[in-house]
Design an enzyme around this catalytic site. Structure first.
Site, PDB file in Angstrom:
ATOM      1  N   LYS A   1      56.505  57.737  46.770  1.00  0.00           N
ATOM      2  CA  LYS A   1      57.373  57.309  45.679  1.00  0.00           C
ATOM      3  C   LYS A   1      58.754  57.960  45.765  1.00  0.00           C
ATOM      4  O   LYS A   1      59.765  57.331  45.457  1.00  0.00           O
ATOM      5  CB  LYS A   1      56.716  57.613  44.330  1.00  0.00           C
ATOM      6  CG  LYS A   1      55.505  56.751  44.024  1.00  0.00           C
ATOM      7  CD  LYS A   1      55.845  55.271  44.016  1.00  0.00           C
ATOM      8  CE  LYS A   1      54.669  54.415  43.594  1.00  0.00           C
ATOM      9  NZ  LYS A   1      54.979  52.950  43.612  1.00  0.00           N
TER      10      LYS A   1
ATOM     11  N   THR B   1      48.066  47.296  33.760  1.00  0.00           N
ATOM     12  CA  THR B   1      47.788  46.340  34.834  1.00  0.00           C
ATOM     13  C   THR B   1      46.291  46.079  34.907  1.00  0.00           C
ATOM     14  O   THR B   1      45.482  46.798  34.308  1.00  0.00           O
ATOM     15  CB  THR B   1      48.269  46.874  36.186  1.00  0.00           C
ATOM     16  OG1 THR B   1      47.484  48.029  36.527  1.00  0.00           O
ATOM     17  CG2 THR B   1      49.739  47.247  36.149  1.00  0.00           C
TER      18      THR B   1
ATOM     19  N   ASP C   1      52.206  38.616  53.665  1.00  0.00           N
ATOM     20  CA  ASP C   1      51.782  39.985  53.871  1.00  0.00           C
ATOM     21  C   ASP C   1      53.018  40.773  54.274  1.00  0.00           C
ATOM     22  O   ASP C   1      53.551  40.585  55.367  1.00  0.00           O
ATOM     23  CB  ASP C   1      50.714  40.048  54.967  1.00  0.00           C
ATOM     24  CG  ASP C   1      50.201  41.454  55.219  1.00  0.00           C
ATOM     25  OD1 ASP C   1      50.846  42.419  54.774  1.00  0.00           O
ATOM     26  OD2 ASP C   1      49.151  41.582  55.882  1.00  0.00           O
TER      27      ASP C   1
ATOM     28  N   TYR D   1      51.049  60.195  47.378  1.00  0.00           N
ATOM     29  CA  TYR D   1      51.690  59.376  46.359  1.00  0.00           C
ATOM     30  C   TYR D   1      53.081  59.909  46.022  1.00  0.00           C
ATOM     31  O   TYR D   1      54.061  59.150  45.966  1.00  0.00           O
ATOM     32  CB  TYR D   1      50.810  59.361  45.108  1.00  0.00           C
ATOM     33  CG  TYR D   1      51.318  58.513  43.975  1.00  0.00           C
ATOM     34  CD1 TYR D   1      51.288  57.120  44.048  1.00  0.00           C
ATOM     35  CD2 TYR D   1      51.805  59.096  42.807  1.00  0.00           C
ATOM     36  CE1 TYR D   1      51.732  56.335  42.990  1.00  0.00           C
ATOM     37  CE2 TYR D   1      52.250  58.326  41.746  1.00  0.00           C
ATOM     38  CZ  TYR D   1      52.218  56.945  41.840  1.00  0.00           C
ATOM     39  OH  TYR D   1      52.666  56.174  40.795  1.00  0.00           O
TER      40      TYR D   1
END
Length: 279
Positions: A174, A205, A72, A170
């Protein structure tokens, strides 16, 4: 065929998706690949198929040596133990691919909402299981790479120039990933260590395919396989002059043309263009 049989690599977040595609292609080139993630055996993230055990087996079947490590990357002690293990077993690390990304967990219709309607835990996932995870792994492997006076760190990010990525959390996360790897490039330059960013295009994906199937839509024709990203990473890792690219940001479609590789179906998808205007 590019030969990476002497390469020791670590691909984070490789249970499935882009991480798996990268790991398998590195295996095809003969590399030893540590693959990490939280999904082991029947315990998978949000029930999405794919585990690090399966990915490691695919790496070995492809011709490399796959080593699965449950990790993790939001747990600093687990990451430190992982890096210690690599150093104990091989004494070096030639390639780190910072791919781990928990930002899509809990994905729902709110993803593209205005920032004032975004759940705060989305920000936390994108930064803790994304930006911070990249930073933590990089800072722990940096001493090894500095000591060997070489190595390549690849950050997997997303974007298209100054275009807004469609979601404030987001877009911010990024952009931070990009800036992180550029800053590391600056500080690692005296040691001959390369740090750069790769932008996949629209990738098929497991999560993406499931999302389109759930609403009955077809994937865009421009969509490419996770292995296409892997072939970009292999090309960079095999490039003796990759250090000249340090601090750069590169689209997979552009790299395919520069290094002359194709997707698994023989096509060469165009570099991805975001359909949004610059901020």
């Amino acid at each position: 065929m590019r030969d990476l049989s002497e390469t020791v690599a670590l691909v984070t977040g490789a249970s499935r998706g882009v991480g798996r595609g990268i790991a398998v292609e590195l295996g095809t080139a003969g590399a030893t690949v540590y693959v990490t993630g939280r999904s082991v055996d029947d315990d998978t993230t949000e029930g999405v198929p794919g585990t690090v055990t399966e990915t490691a087996e695919l790496v070995t079947e492809a011709g490399g040596e796959g080593i699965a490590v449950a990790c993790d990357h939001t747990d600093d002690e687990q990451v430190a133990a992982l890096v210690d293990r690599i150093e104990d077993e091989h004494g070096r690390l030639d390639l780190l691919v910072n791919n781990v990304w928990g930002g899509y967990e809990g994905h729902d219709e709110t993803f593209g909402f205005p920032f004032w309607k975004q759940p705060i835990d989305r920000w936390d996932r994108m930064f803790d299981a994304g930006v911070r995870a990249h930073f933590t792994t990089s800072r722990l492997v940096a001493p090894m790479m500095r000591a060997q006076q070489g190595g390549l760190i690849v950050g997997i990010s997303a974007g298209d120039g100054e275009k807004f990525r469609g979601s404030v959390p987001y877009d911010t996360a990024k952009t931070a990933v990009d800036r992180l790897h550029q800053g590391m490039a600056y500080e690692l330059e005296p040691d001959g260590v390369t740090s750069l960013v790769v932008y996949p295009g629209f990738t098929r994906t497991e999560r993406v395919v499931a999302a389109f199937e759930s609403v009955g839509d077809d994937l865009p024709e421009s969509a490419h396989s996770p292995e296409f990203v892997g072939r970009a990473v292999v090309a960079l890792a095999a490039d003796e002059d990759v250090f000249t690219r340090t601090g750069g940001i590169f689209k997979v479609g552009d790299l395919a043309r520069e290094y002359d590789f194709t997707d698994t179906d023989g096509s060469q998808p165009e570099p991805y263009d975001l359909p949004t205007d610059p901020v």
